[in-house]
Structure formats: structure tokens, C-alpha cells
Design a protein around this motif. Sequence first.
Motif, PDB file in Angstrom:
ATOM      1  N   ILE A 131       0.696  -1.328  -0.094  1.00 26.43           N
ATOM      2  CA  ILE A 131      -0.066   0.149   0.094  1.00 26.43           C
ATOM      3  C   ILE A 131       0.951   1.281  -0.084  1.00 26.43           C
ATOM      4  CG2 ILE A 131      -1.699   1.336   1.195  1.00 26.43           C
ATOM      5  CD1 ILE A 131      -2.708  -1.396  -0.140  1.00 26.43           C
ATOM      6  N   ASN A 132       1.726   1.117   0.758  1.00 22.43           N
ATOM      7  CA  ASN A 132       2.800   2.398   0.890  1.00 22.43           C
ATOM      8  C   ASN A 132       3.766   2.636  -0.345  1.00 22.43           C
ATOM      9  OD1 ASN A 132       1.919   3.425   3.422  1.00 22.43           O
ATOM     10  ND2 ASN A 132       3.422   2.219   4.720  1.00 22.43           N
ATOM     11  N   SER A 133       3.695   1.542  -0.817  1.00 20.40           N
ATOM     12  CA  SER A 133       4.802   1.570  -2.073  1.00 20.40           C
ATOM     13  C   SER A 133       4.035   2.051  -3.435  1.00 20.40           C
ATOM     14  CB  SER A 133       5.226   0.021  -2.388  1.00 20.40           C
ATOM     15  OG  SER A 133       6.128  -0.386  -1.491  1.00 20.40           O
ATOM     16  N   ILE A 134       2.565   1.782  -3.317  1.00 17.37           N
ATOM     17  CA  ILE A 134       1.757   2.266  -4.437  1.00 17.37           C
ATOM     18  C   ILE A 134       1.561   3.699  -4.265  1.00 17.37           C
ATOM     19  CG2 ILE A 134      -0.406   2.071  -5.337  1.00 17.37           C
ATOM     20  CD1 ILE A 134      -0.765  -0.881  -4.625  1.00 17.37           C
ATOM     21  N   GLY A 135       1.372   4.323  -2.954  1.00 22.26           N
ATOM     22  CA  GLY A 135       1.420   5.672  -2.638  1.00 22.26           C
ATOM     23  C   GLY A 135       2.599   6.332  -3.090  1.00 22.26           C
ATOM     24  N   ASP A 136       4.029   5.720  -2.610  1.00 24.54           N
ATOM     25  CA  ASP A 136       5.126   6.266  -3.220  1.00 24.54           C
ATOM     26  C   ASP A 136       5.258   6.178  -4.565  1.00 24.54           C
ATOM     27  OD1 ASP A 136       8.106   7.040  -2.342  1.00 24.54           O
ATOM     28  OD2 ASP A 136       8.183   5.425  -3.952  1.00 24.54           O
ATOM     29  N   GLY A 137       4.673   5.474  -5.398  1.00 27.92           N
ATOM     30  CA  GLY A 137       4.803   5.383  -6.783  1.00 27.92           C
ATOM     31  C   GLY A 137       3.846   6.441  -7.319  1.00 27.92           C
ATOM     32  N   ILE A 138       2.536   6.717  -6.783  1.00 27.87           N
ATOM     33  CA  ILE A 138       1.806   7.741  -7.069  1.00 27.87           C
ATOM     34  C   ILE A 138       2.465   9.161  -6.876  1.00 27.87           C
ATOM     35  CG2 ILE A 138      -0.511   8.855  -6.714  1.00 27.87           C
ATOM     36  CD1 ILE A 138      -1.571   6.121  -6.027  1.00 27.87           C
ATOM     37  N   GLY A 139       2.933   9.351  -5.706  1.00 30.94           N
ATOM     38  CA  GLY A 139       3.376  10.446  -5.360  1.00 30.94           C
ATOM     39  C   GLY A 139       4.616  11.039  -6.128  1.00 30.94           C
ATOM     40  N   MET A 140       5.634   9.842  -6.320  1.00 37.65           N
ATOM     41  CA  MET A 140       6.832  10.335  -7.046  1.00 37.65           C
ATOM     42  C   MET A 140       6.302  10.669  -8.453  1.00 37.65           C
ATOM     43  SD  MET A 140       9.761  10.559  -5.535  1.00 37.65           S
ATOM     44  CE  MET A 140      10.184  10.473  -3.898  1.00 37.65           C
ATOM     45  N   GLY A 141       5.466   9.527  -9.110  1.00 36.69           N
ATOM     46  CA  GLY A 141       5.195   9.743 -10.799  1.00 36.69           C
ATOM     47  C   GLY A 141       4.355  11.283 -10.621  1.00 36.69           C
ATOM     48  N   LEU A 142       3.377  11.804  -9.842  1.00 33.34           N
ATOM     49  CA  LEU A 142       2.867  12.990  -9.878  1.00 33.34           C
ATOM     50  C   LEU A 142       3.715  14.144  -9.660  1.00 33.34           C
ATOM     51  CD1 LEU A 142      -0.603  12.438  -8.262  1.00 33.34           C
ATOM     52  CD2 LEU A 142      -0.131  12.308 -10.632  1.00 33.34           C
ATOM     53  N   GLY A 143       4.693  14.130  -8.744  1.00 29.80           N
ATOM     54  CA  GLY A 143       5.622  14.914  -8.308  1.00 29.80           C
ATOM     55  C   GLY A 143       6.485  15.094  -9.924  1.00 29.80           C
ATOM     56  N   PHE A 144       6.862  13.823 -10.520  1.00 33.28           N
ATOM     57  CA  PHE A 144       7.734  14.231 -11.589  1.00 33.28           C
ATOM     58  C   PHE A 144       6.862  14.778 -12.742  1.00 33.28           C
ATOM     59  CE2 PHE A 144       8.859  12.020 -15.647  1.00 33.28           C
ATOM     60  CZ  PHE A 144      10.013  12.430 -16.064  1.00 33.28           C
ATOM     61  N   THR A 145       5.726  14.352 -12.841  1.00 29.60           N
ATOM     62  CA  THR A 145       4.843  15.104 -13.764  1.00 29.60           C
ATOM     63  C   THR A 145       4.598  16.410 -13.792  1.00 29.60           C
ATOM     64  OG1 THR A 145       3.561  12.882 -13.950  1.00 29.60           O
ATOM     65  CG2 THR A 145       2.715  14.947 -14.924  1.00 29.60           C
ATOM     66  N   LEU A 146       4.508  17.006 -12.372  1.00 29.44           N
ATOM     67  CA  LEU A 146       4.268  18.248 -12.013  1.00 29.44           C
ATOM     68  C   LEU A 146       5.683  19.069 -12.378  1.00 29.44           C
ATOM     69  CD1 LEU A 146       2.858  20.834 -10.792  1.00 29.44           C
ATOM     70  CD2 LEU A 146       3.789  20.023  -8.435  1.00 29.44           C
ATOM     71  N   GLY A 147       6.928  18.730 -11.854  1.00 32.29           N
ATOM     72  CA  GLY A 147       7.906  19.091 -12.230  1.00 32.29           C
ATOM     73  C   GLY A 147       8.279  19.604 -13.897  1.00 32.29           C
ATOM     74  N   ILE A 148       7.950  18.371 -14.627  1.00 29.26           N
ATOM     75  CA  ILE A 148       8.288  18.755 -16.103  1.00 29.26           C
ATOM     76  C   ILE A 148       7.089  19.540 -16.653  1.00 29.26           C
ATOM     77  CG2 ILE A 148       9.714  16.417 -16.288  1.00 29.26           C
ATOM     78  CD1 ILE A 148       7.508  15.139 -17.292  1.00 29.26           C
ATOM     79  N   ILE A 149       6.083  19.509 -16.251  1.00 31.71           N
ATOM     80  CA  ILE A 149       4.956  20.300 -16.826  1.00 31.71           C
ATOM     81  C   ILE A 149       5.429  21.685 -16.408  1.00 31.71           C
ATOM     82  CG2 ILE A 149       2.616  21.083 -16.471  1.00 31.71           C
ATOM     83  CD1 ILE A 149       1.891  18.516 -16.211  1.00 31.71           C
ATOM     84  N   ILE A 150       5.766  22.107 -15.375  1.00 32.87           N
ATOM     85  CA  ILE A 150       6.192  23.484 -15.160  1.00 32.87           C
ATOM     86  C   ILE A 150       7.298  23.783 -15.717  1.00 32.87           C
ATOM     87  CG2 ILE A 150       7.394  24.956 -13.219  1.00 32.87           C
ATOM     88  CD1 ILE A 150       6.057  23.333 -11.121  1.00 32.87           C
ATOM     89  N   ILE A 151       8.222  23.043 -15.986  1.00 34.72           N
ATOM     90  CA  ILE A 151       9.355  23.351 -17.008  1.00 34.72           C
ATOM     91  C   ILE A 151       8.951  23.590 -18.387  1.00 34.72           C
ATOM     92  CG2 ILE A 151      11.717  22.650 -17.804  1.00 34.72           C
ATOM     93  CD1 ILE A 151      12.236  21.216 -15.250  1.00 34.72           C
ATOM     94  N   SER A 152       8.228  22.573 -18.973  1.00 30.32           N
ATOM     95  CA  SER A 152       7.612  22.618 -20.194  1.00 30.32           C
ATOM     96  C   SER A 152       6.775  23.878 -20.399  1.00 30.32           C
ATOM     97  CB  SER A 152       6.982  21.472 -20.474  1.00 30.32           C
ATOM     98  OG  SER A 152       5.993  21.211 -19.793  1.00 30.32           O
TER      99      SER A 152
END
Length: 230
Positions: free
Chosen positions: A132-153
Motif C-alpha cells: 500500500i505504501n509502495s503504491i502511494g510512493d509510486g503515485i506521489g513520485m510519479g505525480l511529482g515528476f509530472t508536475l516538475g516537467i509540466i512546470i518546466i515545459s
Amino acid sequence: MEENNEKKLTFLGCIFNGIITENPILVLMIGMCPTLAVTTSVSNAIGMGLATTAVLIASNAIISLVRKITPDRVRIPIYIVIVASFVTLVEFLIKAYFPALYEALGIYIPLIVVNCIIFGRAEAFAGKNNVINSIGDGIGMGLGFTLGIIIISAVREVIGSGAINGFTFVPEDYRAALFVLPPGAFLVLAFLTAIQNKLKLPSATNKKEACNNDCLHCTIHKTSVAKEDK
């Protein structure tokens, strides 16, 4: 020790950690290759971000499931097989249903296999925590990565081409084409880092002050210390 660590973590806490506290792009500054390469447009960034998020969630879940039966000496090859399987599946789905996005992202879709964010979380988190926590970590890291590259782009596209998905924001005379070229990615990233340092937001340079010992930097440090001790 592992069980006590798991009790301190929550599903929502893992998501928040990936998006804000340990944002892979804006805080940890890892996964820079796709960040600098695909952020020429917001649509490309969204596509790459969601693809990486899907792989992160699925690989974290499976790696967490098999962590207790995985021999330590072969865990890296097993991680590679798991991640590569999901990347191949995501690549086929994008190619089948989003051909334009597939052509735009090109080689960077299969290169998700070697994205250090995915292997970093597999080693630092999924291999040590429950599903459960690993899925949460995947969601958080994935969305964090997505947010970061959206801001830059978004910054690159608005300043460089003056528009996002056909919506014009900047007149042609005031556009700086440099920002849609490769050097533009470095300039935007440097600018965001300068803002981060000015506002004293969390960054890789002061990460030690508030670390839960599950971040990629601490994992690398522990590994290097262990090798020196041997």
C-alpha cells in the motif's frame, strides 16, 4: 526495524512526500535526461509524466510484493525485468492509442526502463515497505515528476513559442526561440533552482535536515559506506 518504519508511514503521507517533500525534479533533481529532453511542450511532458507514473506505481507494487522472497544478490536483475515488462506494456499502449505522442517522445519511452527515479524508488522504498505504501510512493513520485516537467515545459513553451496547445500568450516579437532549444531547458531549470534557493524551499542541498532515510541520496550514501566498510 522494517515493521516499525512501515507503521510510521501512511498512504497519503507517501503521496505528499513524492509531490512536495521529495519532488524528484524540483527537490532531488534526479531523472534529468527525460526532463531536459521532452519538455519542449506541455503535451509531451504530460504524456511522459503519466507514462512514468504508471510504470512507477506498477513496478513499486510488484517489487514490494516479492521483496521478501527476492535474494539480495539478484534483486537488481529482478528489478530490471519487472520495470522493463511494464515499460514495454506502456510503450505498446501509447503506440496503439496515442501514435502522435509516441512519435513525439520517441526513444524516451523505452528509456523509462533506466530512469533513475524508478530504480531509486525500487531500491530505497518499494524493496523495504508494504504494498500500500509502495503504491502511494509510486503515485506521489510519479505525480511529482509530472508536475516538475509540466512546470518546466510550460515556461519553455510560453517564452519560446508564445503559446500552449494553440492558445497564444506572448506576441511573436517578444518570444525567445532559445527556450524551445536544448539550452532552454538548462536555463529554465537553473531559474527554478535559483527561486527555490531564494525562498529557502526544500532542495537536495539541505535534504539531510529532514530526511526519513528512504530518499535516494541516503540510499546511495549507505551503499557507498557499506562498500568502504567491506
